[in-house]
Design a protein around this motif. Structure first.
Motif, PDB file in Angstrom:
ATOM      1  N   ARG A  44      13.565  18.966 -29.656  1.00 55.65           N
ATOM      2  CA  ARG A  44      14.882  18.337 -29.611  1.00 55.65           C
ATOM      3  C   ARG A  44      15.446  18.378 -28.200  1.00 55.65           C
ATOM      4  O   ARG A  44      15.260  19.350 -27.471  1.00 55.65           O
ATOM      5  CB  ARG A  44      15.818  19.125 -30.526  1.00 55.65           C
ATOM      6  N   LYS A  45      16.137  17.284 -27.842  1.00 56.10           N
ATOM      7  CA  LYS A  45      16.937  17.311 -26.614  1.00 56.10           C
ATOM      8  C   LYS A  45      18.319  16.817 -27.015  1.00 56.10           C
ATOM      9  O   LYS A  45      18.506  15.653 -27.372  1.00 56.10           O
ATOM     10  CB  LYS A  45      16.337  16.389 -25.553  1.00 56.10           C
ATOM     11  N   GLY A  46      19.261  17.735 -26.993  1.00 59.02           N
ATOM     12  CA  GLY A  46      20.593  17.372 -27.488  1.00 59.02           C
ATOM     13  C   GLY A  46      20.475  17.065 -28.971  1.00 59.02           C
ATOM     14  O   GLY A  46      19.908  17.827 -29.744  1.00 59.02           O
ATOM     15  N   ALA A  47      20.988  15.905 -29.367  1.00 55.41           N
ATOM     16  CA  ALA A  47      20.932  15.529 -30.775  1.00 55.41           C
ATOM     17  C   ALA A  47      19.677  14.721 -31.102  1.00 55.41           C
ATOM     18  O   ALA A  47      19.458  14.363 -32.264  1.00 55.41           O
ATOM     19  CB  ALA A  47      22.174  14.716 -31.132  1.00 55.41           C
ATOM     20  N   ASP A  48      18.849  14.410 -30.115  1.00 55.82           N
ATOM     21  CA  ASP A  48      17.681  13.549 -30.306  1.00 55.82           C
ATOM     22  C   ASP A  48      16.430  14.378 -30.533  1.00 55.82           C
ATOM     23  O   ASP A  48      16.202  15.373 -29.856  1.00 55.82           O
ATOM     24  CB  ASP A  48      17.481  12.650 -29.076  1.00 55.82           C
ATOM     25  N   LEU A  49      15.627  13.925 -31.490  1.00 58.41           N
ATOM     26  CA  LEU A  49      14.389  14.631 -31.812  1.00 58.41           C
ATOM     27  C   LEU A  49      13.201  14.000 -31.100  1.00 58.41           C
ATOM     28  O   LEU A  49      13.155  12.791 -30.907  1.00 58.41           O
ATOM     29  CB  LEU A  49      14.147  14.601 -33.322  1.00 58.41           C
ATOM     30  N   ALA A  50      12.249  14.841 -30.703  1.00 58.79           N
ATOM     31  CA  ALA A  50      10.998  14.374 -30.113  1.00 58.79           C
ATOM     32  C   ALA A  50       9.865  14.796 -31.047  1.00 58.79           C
ATOM     33  O   ALA A  50       9.796  15.948 -31.455  1.00 58.79           O
ATOM     34  CB  ALA A  50      10.795  14.971 -28.726  1.00 58.79           C
ATOM     35  N   LEU A  51       9.013  13.836 -31.392  1.00 60.74           N
ATOM     36  CA  LEU A  51       7.940  14.093 -32.347  1.00 60.74           C
ATOM     37  C   LEU A  51       6.620  14.231 -31.595  1.00 60.74           C
ATOM     38  O   LEU A  51       6.290  13.390 -30.759  1.00 60.74           O
ATOM     39  CB  LEU A  51       7.850  12.932 -33.347  1.00 60.74           C
ATOM     40  N   VAL A  52       5.882  15.274 -31.891  1.00 60.47           N
ATOM     41  CA  VAL A  52       4.639  15.534 -31.159  1.00 60.47           C
ATOM     42  C   VAL A  52       3.491  15.711 -32.129  1.00 60.47           C
ATOM     43  O   VAL A  52       3.624  16.404 -33.154  1.00 60.47           O
ATOM     44  CB  VAL A  52       4.772  16.812 -30.285  1.00 60.47           C
ATOM     45  N   GLU A  53       2.369  15.075 -31.823  1.00 61.89           N
ATOM     46  CA  GLU A  53       1.137  15.348 -32.542  1.00 61.89           C
ATOM     47  C   GLU A  53       0.295  16.233 -31.628  1.00 61.89           C
ATOM     48  O   GLU A  53      -0.170  15.806 -30.571  1.00 61.89           O
ATOM     49  CB  GLU A  53       0.392  14.045 -32.861  1.00 61.89           C
ATOM     50  N   GLY A  54       0.162  17.485 -32.014  1.00 62.22           N
ATOM     51  CA  GLY A  54      -0.590  18.430 -31.198  1.00 62.22           C
ATOM     52  C   GLY A  54      -0.859  19.680 -32.001  1.00 62.22           C
ATOM     53  O   GLY A  54      -0.229  19.923 -33.031  1.00 62.22           O
ATOM     54  N   ASP A  55      -1.761  20.506 -31.507  1.00 65.53           N
ATOM     55  CA  ASP A  55      -2.154  21.718 -32.204  1.00 65.53           C
ATOM     56  C   ASP A  55      -0.978  22.685 -32.312  1.00 65.53           C
ATOM     57  O   ASP A  55      -0.361  23.054 -31.325  1.00 65.53           O
ATOM     58  CB  ASP A  55      -3.310  22.376 -31.435  1.00 65.53           C
ATOM     59  N   THR A  56      -0.654  23.113 -33.525  1.00 63.02           N
ATOM     60  CA  THR A  56       0.492  24.019 -33.718  1.00 63.02           C
ATOM     61  C   THR A  56       0.053  25.457 -33.958  1.00 63.02           C
ATOM     62  O   THR A  56       0.888  26.312 -34.280  1.00 63.02           O
ATOM     63  CB  THR A  56       1.350  23.554 -34.905  1.00 63.02           C
ATOM     64  N   THR A  57      -1.247  25.734 -33.791  1.00 70.03           N
ATOM     65  CA  THR A  57      -1.776  27.068 -34.088  1.00 70.03           C
ATOM     66  C   THR A  57      -0.994  28.174 -33.376  1.00 70.03           C
ATOM     67  O   THR A  57      -0.653  29.194 -33.979  1.00 70.03           O
ATOM     68  CB  THR A  57      -3.252  27.177 -33.660  1.00 70.03           C
ATOM     69  N   ASP A  58      -0.748  27.966 -32.096  1.00 71.47           N
ATOM     70  CA  ASP A  58      -0.089  29.018 -31.306  1.00 71.47           C
ATOM     71  C   ASP A  58       1.395  28.794 -31.134  1.00 71.47           C
ATOM     72  O   ASP A  58       2.032  29.473 -30.322  1.00 71.47           O
ATOM     73  CB  ASP A  58      -0.744  29.095 -29.913  1.00 71.47           C
ATOM     74  N   LEU A  59       1.973  27.876 -31.888  1.00 69.33           N
ATOM     75  CA  LEU A  59       3.394  27.572 -31.711  1.00 69.33           C
ATOM     76  C   LEU A  59       4.234  28.265 -32.772  1.00 69.33           C
ATOM     77  O   LEU A  59       3.792  28.467 -33.912  1.00 69.33           O
ATOM     78  CB  LEU A  59       3.636  26.059 -31.799  1.00 69.33           C
ATOM     79  N   ARG A  60       5.452  28.625 -32.336  1.00 71.11           N
ATOM     80  CA  ARG A  60       6.425  29.163 -33.280  1.00 71.11           C
ATOM     81  C   ARG A  60       7.742  28.437 -33.037  1.00 71.11           C
ATOM     82  O   ARG A  60       8.028  28.033 -31.897  1.00 71.11           O
ATOM     83  CB  ARG A  60       6.636  30.649 -33.027  1.00 71.11           C
ATOM     84  N   VAL A  61       8.541  28.330 -34.076  1.00 72.60           N
ATOM     85  CA  VAL A  61       9.877  27.750 -33.901  1.00 72.60           C
ATOM     86  C   VAL A  61      10.651  28.621 -32.912  1.00 72.60           C
ATOM     87  O   VAL A  61      10.671  29.847 -33.016  1.00 72.60           O
ATOM     88  CB  VAL A  61      10.622  27.675 -35.260  1.00 72.60           C
TER      89      VAL A  61
END
Lengths: 150, 174
Positions: free
Chosen positions: A72-89
Motif C-alpha cells: 500500500r501507498k497511502g490509500a492505494d494498493l499495489a498488487l504483486v505476484e511474487g514468492d511470499t515464502t519469506d514475507l510477513r505482514v
C-alpha cells in the motif's frame, strides 16, 4: 550579510516562505502528473503492459497466497505476484518486475526484504528523543529570538 | 536514506572534534530534511489510511524539504528565528548540516530510484549506490557511542581549559 539583519528579517522570512510554498506547489503538481511507474500503470494499464516497474520499501499489508501479496501507498494498493515464502505482514519490501495489465499486478523478477527497517525506525525515535532532550540545553528564547546558551 | 541517528552523529562527531558554538544548528541541519519532510509525509499518509479527509496529494508538498533547494530555503526560515548577531553563523551551520545529510543519503542504493537533487531545475534522480539503504543501521549504535565519548572528551577538555583560565587570571590579579 545585511540581508540577514533585523532590518530585513521580516521581508526575508516572507520571501523564503513564499519560495518554499511555490516549490511545494510545483513539486506537488509534478508528483501528481508524473506518478511513479506502478501508479501511472494503474491509471493506464494497456499503455504500461510489460513495462518495468520498481516499488521501493513498500509495506506488506496482506499475503494472499504463496504467490501473491499486497502492498500500500497511502490509500492505494499495489498488487504483486511474487514468492511470499519469506514475507510477513509488516515487512518493508522492494520489488522490481514487469507490470501486467490484465490484473494490474507487478510480476516480480526480484524482491528484497528490508530486514533492518524496524531497527531504522527505532534509531529514528532515538535521534528524535535526543533532540528533544538536547534542544533546551542548546537554546533558550530571549526577546522573541532563539539564543544559544552559554 | 541513512538512519536519523547516523545523520545526527555525522554532525555531532566532527563538532566534538572542532568545538566552537552552534552545535545545535549543525545537528538540526543534519536531520532537518528527514524531520521536516519524511516525518510529516509519513504522518499524513497514515492519516489518509486511517480515513482522514485529506486529499491524496497532501503528502507530496513536504518532499521539497528533502531536496537541496527546499532544505536551503527552510534553513533561511529557521535562521530568521535566531538573534541577529548569530543569524549568519546559524544559517551556515544549518546549511552545512543539511549538505552532510544529502551527502550521506546519495551514497545509498535504492534500486535506481535515487534522490531529486536538482529541483526546481530538473526532476532527474541521482544516487551513487555505494552502500545499501540499511547499511548504516548496524553501525549507528557504535557511531553514537563514539560520538558520546568524543563529547565526553570535549567537555572534559573545555572544563580543564576554563579552570586553567580562572587560575591564570586569579594569579595575574594577585
Amino acid at each position: 550579510m545585511s540581508w540577514l539583519s533585523d532590518r530585513h528579517r521580516g521581508k526575508v522570512a516572507l520571501a523564503a516562505g513564499a519560495v518554499l510554498l511555490a516549490l511545494m506547489a510545483g513539486w506537488t503538481r509534478h508528483a501528481v502528473n508524473n506518478p511513479d511507474p506502478y501508479w501511472a500503470a494503474i491509471d493506464a494499464p494497456a499503455a504500461w503492459d510489460g513495462a518495468p516497474v520498481v516499488l521501493t520499501l513498500m509495506p506488506v499489508v496482506e499475503i494472499v497466497d504463496e504467490r501473491h501479496w499486497v502492498s500500500r501507498k497511502g490509500a492505494d494498493l499495489a498488487l504483486v505476484e511474487g514468492d511470499t515464502t519469506d514475507l510477513r505482514v509488516g515487512d518493508d519490501v522492494s520489488v522490481g518486475g514487469r507490470f501486467r495489465a490484465a490484473d494490474s499486478h507487478v510480476v516480480a523478477e526480484w524482491q528484497e526484504v528490508a530486514a533492518l527497517r524496524p531497527g531504522k525506525r527505532r534509531l529514528g525515535l532515538a535521534a528524535m528523543g535526543f533532540l528533544l532532550v538536547a534542544l533546551p540545553f542548546w537554546y533558550t528564547i530571549r526577546g522573541g529570538r532563539v539564543v544559544e546558551r552559554g | 536514506m541513512a538512519d536519523p541517528l547516523t545523520h545526527l552523529c555525522t554532525a555531532l562527531l566532527p563538532k566534538a572534534l572542532i568545538g566552537g558554538r552552534h552545535t545545535g544548528a549543525f545537528a538540526i541541519g543534519a536531520v532537518l530534511p528527514d524531520l521536516l519532510s519524511r516525518v510529516p509525509s509519513m504522518l499524513v499518509e497514515r492519516a489518509i489510511v486511517a480515513g482522514a479527509p485529506l486529499p491524496a496529494w497532501s503528502p507530496h508538498p513536504f518532499s521539497v524539504i528533502h531536496q537541496p533547494v527546499g532544505a536551503a530555503v527552510t534553513c533561511v526560515l529557521l535562521a530568521c528565528l535566531f538573534r541577529e548577531e548569530d543569524r549568519r553563523a546559524v544559517l551556515g551551520w544549518l546549511l552545512g548540516g543539511a549538505a552532510l545529510h544529502f551527502a550521506a543519503d546519495v551514497l545509498q542504493f535504492h534500486h535506481g530510484v535515487g534522490y531529486h537533487l536538482w529541483y526546481p531545475v530538473s526532476t532527474a534522480r541521482f544516487e551513487l549506490g555505494w552502500i545499501g539503504s540499511e547499511s548504516t543501521v548496524p553501525l549507528a549504535p557504535w557511531l553514537a557511542a563514539l560520538t558520546a565519548v568524543a563529547w565526553g572528551v570535549r567537555w572534559a577538555w573545555d572544563r580543564r581549559r576554563s579552570v586553567d583560565e580562572v587560575r591564570r587570571s586569579s594569579a595575574e590579579q594577585r
